[in-house]
Design a protein around this motif. Structure first.
Motif, mmCIF file in Angstrom:
data_model
loop_
_atom_site.group_PDB
_atom_site.id
_atom_site.type_symbol
_atom_site.label_atom_id
_atom_site.label_comp_id
_atom_site.label_asym_id
_atom_site.label_seq_id
_atom_site.Cartn_x
_atom_site.Cartn_y
_atom_site.Cartn_z
ATOM 1 N N SER A 1 0.839 -1.190 0.000
ATOM 2 C CA SER A 1 0.000 0.000 0.000
ATOM 3 C C SER A 1 0.879 1.247 0.000
ATOM 4 O O SER A 1 2.089 1.181 0.244
ATOM 5 N N LEU A 2 0.264 2.399 -0.275
ATOM 6 C CA LEU A 2 1.023 3.653 -0.274
ATOM 7 C C LEU A 2 1.597 3.932 1.107
ATOM 8 O O LEU A 2 2.728 4.416 1.242
ATOM 9 N N GLY A 3 0.822 3.625 2.149
ATOM 10 C CA GLY A 3 1.330 3.832 3.506
ATOM 11 C C GLY A 3 2.504 2.927 3.824
ATOM 12 O O GLY A 3 3.467 3.345 4.478
ATOM 13 N N GLU A 4 2.458 1.682 3.375
ATOM 14 C CA GLU A 4 3.572 0.763 3.625
ATOM 15 C C GLU A 4 4.829 1.221 2.901
ATOM 16 O O GLU A 4 5.937 1.129 3.436
ATOM 17 N N ARG A 5 4.652 1.744 1.708
ATOM 18 C CA ARG A 5 5.825 2.255 0.991
ATOM 19 C C ARG A 5 6.434 3.442 1.741
ATOM 20 O O ARG A 5 7.659 3.576 1.832
ATOM 21 N N GLN A 6 5.562 4.323 2.254
ATOM 22 C CA GLN A 6 6.082 5.468 3.001
ATOM 23 C C GLN A 6 6.812 5.018 4.264
ATOM 24 O O GLN A 6 7.851 5.579 4.629
ATOM 25 N N ARG A 7 6.310 3.997 4.938
ATOM 26 C CA ARG A 7 6.971 3.528 6.156
ATOM 27 C C ARG A 7 8.341 2.942 5.839
ATOM 28 O O ARG A 7 9.297 3.100 6.599
ATOM 29 N N ILE A 8 8.471 2.263 4.702
ATOM 30 C CA ILE A 8 9.779 1.746 4.293
ATOM 31 C C ILE A 8 10.730 2.899 3.996
ATOM 32 O O ILE A 8 11.902 2.880 4.403
ATOM 33 N N ALA A 9 10.242 3.931 3.286
ATOM 34 C CA ALA A 9 11.088 5.087 2.990
ATOM 35 C C ALA A 9 11.499 5.809 4.270
ATOM 36 O O ALA A 9 12.645 6.268 4.403
ATOM 37 N N LEU A 10 10.600 5.916 5.243
ATOM 38 C CA LEU A 10 10.958 6.543 6.522
ATOM 39 C C LEU A 10 11.974 5.696 7.271
ATOM 40 O O LEU A 10 12.864 6.226 7.962
ATOM 41 N N GLY A 11 11.867 4.367 7.153
ATOM 42 C CA GLY A 11 12.882 3.504 7.746
ATOM 43 C C GLY A 11 14.244 3.741 7.137
ATOM 44 O O GLY A 11 15.272 3.742 7.828
ATOM 45 N N ARG A 12 14.303 3.952 5.818
ATOM 46 C CA ARG A 12 15.572 4.289 5.167
ATOM 47 C C ARG A 12 16.165 5.564 5.769
ATOM 48 O O ARG A 12 17.359 5.653 6.031
#
Length: 622
Positions: free
Chosen positions: A523-534
């Protein structure tokens, strides 16, 4: 500026460069190329055995269709029309017609399986081309690149677009043509044998001779194709060099020398194309030998065949096999192998070359030079400045109204800053200017005391990270995605990031940190959480979030921002919720005329726009 010959100097003869002449011993290189391309294709096909089995099953049906076509025609004549039984003949012809109609589902089944072979090939080639281009560009940026033209890879776009498309289309054509010829030939030869064994004595010799002649021409044809692609790329390089160095060429009086080099490149491309045309004529002769000669021999030997007891219907059936099945399949095979096959070999030879070594990473700033995260009272002291904007002006284009005008901003090391304002007011532009990705029309931007305009692009990632609203996730493991900005991060560091941003449910859902992600399934939210983890794992001391939490719920957003604020360094967030702004130390309000900067309470007293935004947020929340 390139040196030019003096007007009074005798011109030196222009001779081809060493790279323009064929290598004295190309056999070992050709052998290595053939082995590498063969190994690449073998590896691809072995991973798709299920698809190959399905293709073979559909193609076996095509063999049966071919067999029935000629056999039914022979029986229609011998058992029907020639015996005065037209109804029997029509029934046999009806069987041939049904066999032809059944070919439609066969074609549909074959084409349904084809993308499962061609798309993985294209994806693998695109991935390799991107890695090659990035490594080349990184090596160039860090001083390890080539010379001339800025050291960039001028063929990277061609490899990524046209050459990968050539490989995919050529591979698809090769699979279709080879599969069709093999199974059609089996059906036709079995049919000829069932009609009369003598037909094989007539048809097989010219068929084998034409195929042998064509096979012998494949390697020189591939060399000619390779030469043509080299010459075509050389013309492109010469055009690029001429365009970028036009002023220097005129200033130095080097027009004649430049024109001679360009003419030589064009002449080499023309010669290579003529060589391709010559080998195309060899291909045409091979098709005539293997496809047309059997027809002539069948007609010429018809009296002898009839004396051998072969029926007239069998002769017509044999002609049907050759004209309707073998000849079209053979023509398609030779055309595809001669053109698409040669292109496929040459392009795969280029795209499967060993990748350049991973360049050494640029030295990151000394962590000791960046002070530790100060206490929130750093605004009244003078901690090291993380970001400074002085009289910055930026517009979307020449003559356009500036979205940032005479902006002054100082962000101390360790602060958490929120940027708010109406849509289109310049919040994203501000972050792109701060990241050094957009050059302002006027003013200075400094990161940790360093002028961004004078900072090499290769050094900026060590100072700041910009996370956009549309988060990018690539096909790879979750661990590799998190370590994208810090490839050397150990397991403990990754685990701390997972804990800090509460990513454990996401890790469990995708099957673990080392399970390959499918970006479309996130989902878009899951992608954002991965980017924030980076961003959390990145070593850069400045994080810039451009509405990077807009697809998260308020709880997930708060968790992410608290974790990013707690890491050593500075955080600048474009806020889209009041709660995000309230978590910041200070807030920057952009209103298109005068930027306001202060705490939540200070801005409520001084900024009418901020009061309106707070009221809007409060109504939405209610």
């Amino acid at each position: 500026m390139s040196p030019a010959a003096s007007p009074g100097r005798a011109k030196e003869p222009i001779t081809p460069k060493a790279t323009d002449r064929p290598a004295p011993s190309a056999a070992p290189a050709e052998t290595d190329s053939a082995r590498r391309v063969t190994a690449f294709l073998r590896s691809l096909l072995l991973r798709r055995t299920g698809v190959l089995v399905k293709l073979a099953a559909w193609s076996a049906a095509e063999s049966a269709q071919t067999f029935l076509g000629g056999y039914c025609v022979a029986r229609a004549l011998d058992d029907g029309f020639l015996r005065g039984a037209p109804s029997t003949g029509l029934l046999w012809l009806a069987g041939a017609a049904v066999a032809i109609l059944l070919g439609a589902p066969v074609v549909r089944g074959v084409f349904a399986q084809l993308p499962h072979l061609t798309e993985p090939l294209r994806d693998q080639l695109v991935q390799g081309s991107v890695v090659r281009a990035l490594r080349t560009a990184t090596a160039t940026a860090t001083g390890g690149g080539g010379s001339g033209g800025g050291g960039t890879d001028a063929t990277a776009v061609s490899r990524l677009t046209s050459q990968t498309e050539i490989a995919r289309d050529s591979f698809a054509g090769l699979v279709l043509a080879t599969r069709s010829f093999v199974f059609v030939a089996v059906g036709a030869l079995v049919g000829l044998l069932s009609l009369a064994p003598q037909f094989l004595l007539v048809v097989l010799p010219p068929l084998v001779l034409g195929l042998a002649l064509f096979t012998a021409s494949l390697r020189p044809m591939a060399r000619a194709q390779h030469r043509y692609l080299d010459a075509d790329e050389a013309v492109g390089r010469r055009a690029g060099i001429t365009r970028t160095a036009l002023r220097d060429t005129v200033a130095c009086g080097a027009q004649e020398a430049t024109g001679a080099q360009n003419r030589r490149a064009v002449e080499e491309a023309a010669a290579a194309q003529r060589a391709l045309a010559r080998w195309a004529s060899v291909r045409t002769f091979s098709v005539a030998t293997a496809g047309q000669l059997p027809v002539l021999l069948l007609l010429a030997t018809a009296p002898w065949l009839l004396r051998q007891g072969v029926t007239a219907g069998a002769v017509v059936g044999a002609l049907t096999y050759v004209l309707q099945s073998l000849l079209p399949a053979l023509h398609t095979l030779m055309t595809v192998l001669g053109a698409a096959g040669a292109r496929l070999f040459v392009v795969l030879d280029r795209l499967t070359q060993p990748l350049p070594p991973v360049p050494a990473p640029s030295p990151a700033p000394d962590p000791a030079a960046v002070p530790p995260r100060p206490r929130r009272t750093c605004r009244t002291g003078r901690a090291a400045t993380a970001l400074e904007l002085r009289h910055v002006r930026a517009a979307y284009g020449p003559g356009a109204r500036p979205v940032l005008d005479a902006l002054e901003l100082t962000v101390e090391q360790g602060e958490h800053i929120a940027v708010v304002g109406p849509s289109g007011i310049g919040k994203s532009t501000l972050l792109h200017v701060a990241a050094g990705m957009l050059t302002p029309d006027r003013g200075d931007v400094r990161l940790f005391g360093r002028d961004v305009a004078a900072c090499p692009p290769s050094e900026l990632p060590a100072l700041r990270v910009l996370i956009p609203q549309e988060a990018y996730v690539f096909t790879g493991t979750l661990r590799d995605n998190l370590r994208y900005l810090r490839p050397d991060a150990d397991r403990a560091a990754v685990d701390r990031t997972v804990d800090a941003l509460a990513l454990a449910p996401l890790v469990d859902r995708v099957g673990g940190l080392d399970r390959t992600l499918t970006p479309d399934a996130l989902s878009l939210g899951e992608r954002q959480r991965i980017a924030l983890g980076r961003a959390h794992l990145a070593p850069a001391p400045l994080l810039l979030l451009d509405e990077a939490t807009c697809h998260l719920d308020p709880v997930a957003e708060a968790t992410a921002e608290r974790a990013l604020s707690a890491r050593p360094g500075t955080l600048v967030v474009v806020a889209h919720r009041l709660s995000s702004a309230l978590r910041a130390d200070r807030i920057l309000v952009l209103d298109g005329t005068l930027a306001r900067y202060g705490t939540h309470d200070e801005l409520l007293a001084r900024s009418a726009l901020y009061r309106d935004l707070v009221g809007h947020w409060s109504r939405v929340r209610a």
